[in-house]
Design a protein around this motif. Structure first.
Motif, PDB file in Angstrom:
ATOM      1  N   ILE A 135       0.819  -1.212   0.000  1.00 55.85           N
ATOM      2  CA  ILE A 135       0.000   0.000   0.000  1.00 55.85           C
ATOM      3  C   ILE A 135       0.852   1.262   0.000  1.00 55.85           C
ATOM      4  CG2 ILE A 135      -1.693   1.343   1.322  1.00 55.85           C
ATOM      5  CD1 ILE A 135      -2.945  -1.337   2.143  1.00 55.85           C
ATOM      6  N   ASN A 136       1.868   1.316   0.893  1.00 50.84           N
ATOM      7  CA  ASN A 136       2.623   2.566   1.004  1.00 50.84           C
ATOM      8  C   ASN A 136       4.030   2.493   0.409  1.00 50.84           C
ATOM      9  OD1 ASN A 136       4.319   1.412   3.025  1.00 50.84           O
ATOM     10  ND2 ASN A 136       2.830   1.955   4.599  1.00 50.84           N
ATOM     11  N   GLY A 137       4.432   1.321  -0.097  1.00 48.63           N
ATOM     12  CA  GLY A 137       5.714   1.191  -0.774  1.00 48.63           C
ATOM     13  C   GLY A 137       6.937   1.184   0.128  1.00 48.63           C
ATOM     14  N   GLN A 138       6.745   1.161   1.441  1.00 50.53           N
ATOM     15  CA  GLN A 138       7.857   1.168   2.389  1.00 50.53           C
ATOM     16  C   GLN A 138       8.360  -0.258   2.645  1.00 50.53           C
ATOM     17  OE1 GLN A 138       9.237   4.083   3.732  1.00 50.53           O
ATOM     18  NE2 GLN A 138       7.926   4.929   2.130  1.00 50.53           N
ATOM     19  N   LEU A 139       9.624  -0.375   3.039  1.00 51.61           N
ATOM     20  CA  LEU A 139      10.184  -1.680   3.383  1.00 51.61           C
ATOM     21  C   LEU A 139       9.513  -2.203   4.648  1.00 51.61           C
ATOM     22  CD1 LEU A 139      13.982  -0.948   2.799  1.00 51.61           C
ATOM     23  CD2 LEU A 139      12.377  -2.081   1.253  1.00 51.61           C
ATOM     24  N   ASN A 140       9.137  -3.485   4.614  1.00 47.24           N
ATOM     25  CA  ASN A 140       8.503  -4.065   5.790  1.00 47.24           C
ATOM     26  C   ASN A 140       9.176  -5.366   6.186  1.00 47.24           C
ATOM     27  OD1 ASN A 140       7.477  -5.955   4.003  1.00 47.24           O
ATOM     28  ND2 ASN A 140       5.377  -5.245   4.123  1.00 47.24           N
ATOM     29  N   ILE A 141       8.748  -5.879   7.320  1.00 45.44           N
ATOM     30  CA  ILE A 141       9.249  -7.149   7.834  1.00 45.44           C
ATOM     31  C   ILE A 141       8.058  -7.940   8.338  1.00 45.44           C
ATOM     32  CG2 ILE A 141       9.758  -6.106  10.092  1.00 45.44           C
ATOM     33  CD1 ILE A 141      12.065  -8.178  10.337  1.00 45.44           C
ATOM     34  N   GLU A 142       8.102  -9.232   8.071  1.00 51.85           N
ATOM     35  CA  GLU A 142       7.042 -10.126   8.537  1.00 51.85           C
ATOM     36  C   GLU A 142       7.444 -10.694   9.899  1.00 51.85           C
ATOM     37  OE1 GLU A 142       4.623 -13.125   6.064  1.00 51.85           O
ATOM     38  OE2 GLU A 142       6.267 -14.287   6.932  1.00 51.85           O
ATOM     39  N   TYR A 143       6.476 -10.816  10.775  1.00 52.82           N
ATOM     40  CA  TYR A 143       6.671 -11.463  12.072  1.00 52.82           C
ATOM     41  C   TYR A 143       5.686 -12.607  12.189  1.00 52.82           C
ATOM     42  CZ  TYR A 143       9.901  -8.144  14.123  1.00 52.82           C
ATOM     43  OH  TYR A 143      11.017  -7.406  14.402  1.00 52.82           O
ATOM     44  N   CYS A 144       6.109 -13.644  12.904  1.00 50.96           N
ATOM     45  CA  CYS A 144       5.269 -14.824  13.087  1.00 50.96           C
ATOM     46  C   CYS A 144       5.268 -15.216  14.565  1.00 50.96           C
ATOM     47  CB  CYS A 144       5.818 -15.965  12.235  1.00 50.96           C
ATOM     48  SG  CYS A 144       4.828 -17.460  12.324  1.00 50.96           S
ATOM     49  N   TRP A 145       4.108 -15.520  15.073  1.00 51.67           N
ATOM     50  CA  TRP A 145       3.954 -16.049  16.431  1.00 51.67           C
ATOM     51  C   TRP A 145       3.357 -17.444  16.327  1.00 51.67           C
ATOM     52  CZ3 TRP A 145      -0.846 -17.163  18.892  1.00 51.67           C
ATOM     53  CH2 TRP A 145      -0.708 -17.617  20.199  1.00 51.67           C
ATOM     54  N   LEU A 146       4.066 -18.410  16.879  1.00 52.37           N
ATOM     55  CA  LEU A 146       3.578 -19.780  16.965  1.00 52.37           C
ATOM     56  C   LEU A 146       3.592 -20.176  18.437  1.00 52.37           C
ATOM     57  CD1 LEU A 146       5.536 -21.336  13.973  1.00 52.37           C
ATOM     58  CD2 LEU A 146       3.099 -20.771  14.065  1.00 52.37           C
ATOM     59  N   PRO A 147       2.458 -20.546  18.998  1.00 51.76           N
ATOM     60  CA  PRO A 147       2.414 -20.843  20.431  1.00 51.76           C
ATOM     61  C   PRO A 147       3.351 -21.976  20.843  1.00 51.76           C
ATOM     62  CG  PRO A 147       0.356 -21.451  19.371  1.00 51.76           C
ATOM     63  CD  PRO A 147       1.174 -20.717  18.357  1.00 51.76           C
ATOM     64  N   LEU A 148       3.595 -22.942  19.971  1.00 52.22           N
ATOM     65  CA  LEU A 148       4.491 -24.040  20.328  1.00 52.22           C
ATOM     66  C   LEU A 148       5.922 -23.549  20.517  1.00 52.22           C
ATOM     67  CD1 LEU A 148       3.147 -26.896  18.046  1.00 52.22           C
ATOM     68  CD2 LEU A 148       2.748 -26.529  20.482  1.00 52.22           C
ATOM     69  N   LEU A 149       6.348 -22.551  19.722  1.00 51.73           N
ATOM     70  CA  LEU A 149       7.678 -21.977  19.907  1.00 51.73           C
ATOM     71  C   LEU A 149       7.772 -21.272  21.249  1.00 51.73           C
ATOM     72  CD1 LEU A 149       8.571 -20.485  16.410  1.00 51.73           C
ATOM     73  CD2 LEU A 149       9.511 -22.523  17.498  1.00 51.73           C
ATOM     74  N   ASP A 150       6.740 -20.520  21.594  1.00 50.92           N
ATOM     75  CA  ASP A 150       6.721 -19.842  22.887  1.00 50.92           C
ATOM     76  C   ASP A 150       6.772 -20.852  24.029  1.00 50.92           C
ATOM     77  OD1 ASP A 150       6.772 -17.223  22.207  1.00 50.92           O
ATOM     78  OD2 ASP A 150       4.715 -16.789  22.773  1.00 50.92           O
ATOM     79  N   GLU A 151       5.981 -21.916  23.886  1.00 49.92           N
ATOM     80  CA  GLU A 151       5.900 -22.934  24.934  1.00 49.92           C
ATOM     81  C   GLU A 151       7.251 -23.602  25.147  1.00 49.92           C
ATOM     82  OE1 GLU A 151       3.346 -26.941  25.399  1.00 49.92           O
ATOM     83  OE2 GLU A 151       2.252 -25.169  24.706  1.00 49.92           O
ATOM     84  N   SER A 152       7.983 -23.860  24.051  1.00 47.90           N
ATOM     85  CA  SER A 152       9.288 -24.524  24.166  1.00 47.90           C
ATOM     86  C   SER A 152      10.316 -23.659  24.877  1.00 47.90           C
ATOM     87  CB  SER A 152       9.802 -24.943  22.779  1.00 47.90           C
ATOM     88  OG  SER A 152      10.180 -23.798  22.042  1.00 47.90           O
ATOM     89  N   ARG A 153      10.090 -22.343  24.872  1.00 50.27           N
ATOM     90  CA  ARG A 153      10.988 -21.417  25.585  1.00 50.27           C
ATOM     91  C   ARG A 153      10.525 -21.188  27.016  1.00 50.27           C
ATOM     92  NH1 ARG A 153      10.012 -18.566  20.905  1.00 50.27           N
ATOM     93  NH2 ARG A 153      11.699 -18.664  19.431  1.00 50.27           N
ATOM     94  N   GLY A 154       9.429 -21.837  27.412  1.00 47.40           N
ATOM     95  CA  GLY A 154       8.899 -21.630  28.744  1.00 47.40           C
ATOM     96  C   GLY A 154       7.976 -20.418  28.840  1.00 47.40           C
ATOM     97  N   ASN A 155       7.650 -19.836  27.692  1.00 47.96           N
ATOM     98  CA  ASN A 155       6.734 -18.687  27.659  1.00 47.96           C
ATOM     99  C   ASN A 155       5.413 -19.132  27.063  1.00 47.96           C
ATOM    100  OD1 ASN A 155       8.952 -17.037  28.316  1.00 47.96           O
ATOM    101  ND2 ASN A 155       9.458 -16.805  26.163  1.00 47.96           N
ATOM    102  N   ILE A 156       4.361 -18.846  27.719  1.00 49.38           N
ATOM    103  CA  ILE A 156       3.065 -19.008  27.098  1.00 49.38           C
ATOM    104  C   ILE A 156       2.448 -17.623  27.121  1.00 49.38           C
ATOM    105  CG2 ILE A 156       0.819 -20.128  27.162  1.00 49.38           C
ATOM    106  CD1 ILE A 156       2.175 -22.586  28.141  1.00 49.38           C
ATOM    107  N   THR A 157       2.484 -16.955  25.969  1.00 47.83           N
ATOM    108  CA  THR A 157       2.090 -15.563  25.908  1.00 47.83           C
ATOM    109  C   THR A 157       0.777 -15.407  25.171  1.00 47.83           C
ATOM    110  OG1 THR A 157       3.451 -15.313  23.941  1.00 47.83           O
ATOM    111  CG2 THR A 157       4.454 -14.679  26.022  1.00 47.83           C
ATOM    112  N   TYR A 158      -0.260 -15.398  25.906  1.00 44.73           N
ATOM    113  CA  TYR A 158      -1.595 -15.111  25.342  1.00 44.73           C
ATOM    114  C   TYR A 158      -2.060 -13.783  25.834  1.00 44.73           C
ATOM    115  CZ  TYR A 158      -2.214 -19.777  23.528  1.00 44.73           C
ATOM    116  OH  TYR A 158      -2.097 -20.922  22.803  1.00 44.73           O
TER     117      TYR A 158
END
Length: 158
Positions: A135-158
Motif C-alpha cells: 500500500i505505502n511502498g515502504q520496506l517491511n518485515i514479517e513477524y510470526c507467532w507460533l504458540p508451540l515456539l513460545d511454549e518450548s521457551r517456557g513462555n506461554i504468551t496469550y
C-alpha cells in the motif's frame, strides 16, 4: 480502567481518526499515498467485513484497536494512541488477537518501526522475511507467532 470490547459500526469515525493520527505521528517523515477517505472505505468495507476487531476504551474514549483476519491467521492492524503508549494497552489488544488465533499469527510492520518490532519480539513473535508494503511502498518485515515456539521457551504468551 481500560476495557477491551468488540468493535461496533458506530466506532468507525473514532477508530479511523485514531488510526490516521497515530500512523502519521509515528512516521512523521512519510506521506501516506492514500487519503483519509480511502482509509475509511478500506476499514468499513474490507477490514470490518472480514476481520475480528476489538477496541480499547479508557474513560469512554477509544485509545486503541486491533484487527485480526482469522481465516488467514493474520494480524492486519494494531494501533494505540501515542498518548497512551507504555500502559499495557497494546499488550491487551495483542492478547485478544492471540486468543482469536491460538494456532498462530503473522503480521507485517515497517522495518523502520523498531519500537514496535521490539514490542512484537517481547510478545513471542519471530522476525521473518523482508518485503515491501503493497500500500505505502515502504520496506517491511514479517513477524510470526507460533504458540508451540513460545511454549518450548517456557513462555506461554496469550
Amino acid at each position: 480502567m481500560v476495557i477491551i470490547r468488540p468493535y461496533c459500526p458506530e466506532d468507525l469515525e473514532k477508530v479511523i481518526q485514531l488510526w490516521w493520527r497515530t500512523w502519521h505521528e509515528t512516521f512523521t517523515e512519510l506521506t501516506h499515498p492514500q487519503s483519509y477517505g480511502v482509509w475509511m472505505v478500506r476499514f468499513r468495507d474490507e477490514l470490518a467485513v472480514r476481520g475480528l476487531i476489538w477496541v480499547a476504551e479508557l474513560e469512554n474514549q477509544i485509545v486503541g484497536f486491533v484487527v485480526v483476519m482469522p481465516e488467514e491467521r493474520y494480524l492486519d492492524q494494531i494501533f494505540v494512541d501515542t498518548r497512551y503508549h507504555n500502559r499495557g494497552i497494546g499488550s491487551m489488544l495483542l492478547k485478544k488477537a492471540k486468543e482469536a488465533c491460538p494456532q498462530g499469527l503473522t503480521l507485517q510492520t515497517l522495518q523502520r518501526n523498531t519500537q514496535v518490532s521490539a514490542f512484537y519480539e517481547r510478545h513471542g513473535f519471530q522476525p521473518g522475511k523482508l518485503g515491501v508494503n503493497k500500500i505505502n511502498g515502504q520496506l517491511n518485515i514479517e513477524y510470526c507467532w507460533l504458540p508451540l515456539l513460545d511454549e518450548s521457551r517456557g513462555n506461554i504468551t496469550y
